[in-house]
Design an enzyme around this catalytic site. Structure first.
Site, PDB file in Angstrom:
ATOM      1  N   TYR A   1     -40.800  34.821   5.820  1.00 23.93           N
ATOM      2  CA  TYR A   1     -39.355  35.027   5.715  1.00 23.93           C
ATOM      3  C   TYR A   1     -38.720  35.113   7.101  1.00 23.93           C
ATOM      4  CZ  TYR A   1     -39.353  35.525   0.700  1.00 23.93           C
ATOM      5  OH  TYR A   1     -39.449  35.260  -0.642  1.00 23.93           O
TER       6      TYR A   1
ATOM      7  N   HIS B   1     -38.579  31.282 -12.658  1.00 26.43           N
ATOM      8  CA  HIS B   1     -38.916  30.927 -11.283  1.00 26.43           C
ATOM      9  C   HIS B   1     -40.374  30.516 -11.120  1.00 26.43           C
ATOM     10  CE1 HIS B   1     -38.223  30.964  -6.981  1.00 26.43           C
ATOM     11  NE2 HIS B   1     -39.219  31.809  -6.784  1.00 26.43           N
TER      12      HIS B   1
ATOM     13  N   ASP C   1     -40.219  27.809  -5.064  1.00 22.92           N
ATOM     14  CA  ASP C   1     -40.036  28.857  -4.069  1.00 22.92           C
ATOM     15  C   ASP C   1     -40.319  28.266  -2.677  1.00 22.92           C
ATOM     16  OD1 ASP C   1     -39.650  32.062  -4.151  1.00 22.92           O
ATOM     17  OD2 ASP C   1     -41.031  31.549  -2.541  1.00 22.92           O
TER      18      ASP C   1
END
Length: 383
Positions: free
Chosen positions: A303, A361, A176
């Site tokens: 983000y 993930h 990630d």
């Protein structure tokens, strides 16, 4: 704490804080049930109510707190920001230093089960000194109070951290956000990085191959379309207006739970429920590292800082080729799965590539034994 001092850290959550959490969970105002019988509209209200009831009445934070406090945790200031990290030294003096970087919506608890096997393997040749930092704005690291903490800046901070711990040469591993931070370490500090192990590497499809696609490449291109249509709403919100979603993530444990658990359902190697891949307690352990330090908003801001750039790395060609030795493990339920030939355009020195049979993930969290085997297999080639 002076600017370069490393000080021990210990979790000490008050009873009042835990009582407040339980009270908030019990007073949640629930929406009506979703009009479908699956997760396609988001987390089903029946599932979330059951999970939050367990969180309020049965979950044992004190057991988790004790386990985490058994790990050697520290804090230090880097570039004006307090950074929290685990530093587990191997008893083997020739162990390779390794920095493990988590992402969103994860935390250092993803690595809890792999720290022991990595630091104390059966074969001393596989030993690592393990460093697990909490990203800025995550866990018990400080929250940046101004823009600028991009993945590139975090990579520079990790290089300072490893130097401060006495590690001039080290390996980097991440998934990630950790994939991007580890890649930036290889780009920005190539003389210090023995190699980077990525789960997965971020690389765009190569249009030159579109007339000669493998079945796996064709499937990934189709999946990219589905992801773009149905799975990116969280990232759109956090990369544009993170403060707006931050209020509910910091104030409502049920809201935080839904926001994060949805991704553990979508991104794990599960049969439909996140609890197929991880236990209920593991899911809540991770949630607590967002709830207790109130990092719902601050974690979302990463983000805003870097997601557009990362999207370009996944979807578009890029000129920032990475030449340090690179290992890639592509787990079957990973959210990004480039082929080796696509990844090779960006990572020009791939020395290890494998596609394990299970996992998603959160590889270290879901499949710790497979994850450890992958890390060992790559770093045997570059020590």
């Amino acid at each position: 704490m002076s600017s370069d001092e490393v000080v021990p850290f210990r979790l000490e959550v008050t009873d009042a804080e835990l009582a407040d959490l339980r009270d908030r969970l019990r007073r949640t105002r629930w929406p009506e049930p979703e009009p479908v019988g699956d997760w396609s509209h988001g987390v089903p209200v029946g599932y979330l109510r059951e999970l939050c009831a367990y969180w309020a009445d049965a979950y044992d934070w004190r057991a988790t707190e004790a386990r985490l406090n058994a790990l050697p945790q520290f804090r230090t200031e880097i570039d004006g920001l307090g950074v929290h990290f685990v530093h587990a030294r191997s008893p083997h003096p020739d162990a390779l230093p390794l920095v493990l970087t988590h992402g969103w919506p994860g935390s250092i608890v993803e690595f809890e089960a792999v720290i022991g096997p990595l630091t104390e393997p059966d074969d001393p040749a596989d030993a690592f000194h393990v460093v697990c930092p909490s990203l800025p704005g995550f866990g018990f690291s400080d929250k940046p109070d101004r823009p600028g903490w991009t993945v590139q800046r975090i990579a520079d901070a990790w290089a300072v951290l490893m130097d401060r711990l006495g590690y001039p040469r080290f390996g980097a591993q991440g998934g990630d956000w950790g994939t991007s931070v580890s890649t930036c370490l290889g780009l920005q500090h190539p003389s210090r990085v023995a190699g980077i192990h990525l789960t997965p590497p971020l690389a765009a499809p190569d249009p030159a191959t579109f007339d000669d696609l493998s079945d796996a490449e064709r499937a990934w291109l189709e999946e990219l379309k589905e992801i773009g249509t149905w799975e990116t709403g969280y990232a759109t919100e956090m990369s544009t207006k993170p403060q707006t979603i931050g209020y509910s993530l910091v104030d409502s444990p049920a809201g935080l739970c839904a926001w994060i658990i949805e991704k553990f359902q979508s991104w794990t190697d599960s049969a439909g429920s996140p609890e197929d891949a991880l236990t209920r307690d593991q899911l809540l352990d991770n949630l607590m590292l967002y709830w207790l330090p109130r990092t719902g908003a601050s974690a979302a801001r990463l983000y805003r800082e870097s997601f557009r750039q990362i999207s370009d790395w996944i979807l578009k060609s890029t000129s920032d080729t990475v030449s340090v030795p690179t290992g890639a493990s592509i787990f079957p339920r990973e959210t990004v799965r480039p082929s080796r030939r696509w990844a090779g355009r960006r990572f020009t020195n791939i020395v290890y590539w494998n596609e394990p049979p299970r996992g998603g993930h959160f590889a270290a969290f879901e499949q710790p034994e497979l994850f450890v085997a992958e890390v060992r297999a790559f770093f045997r080639l570059v020590r």
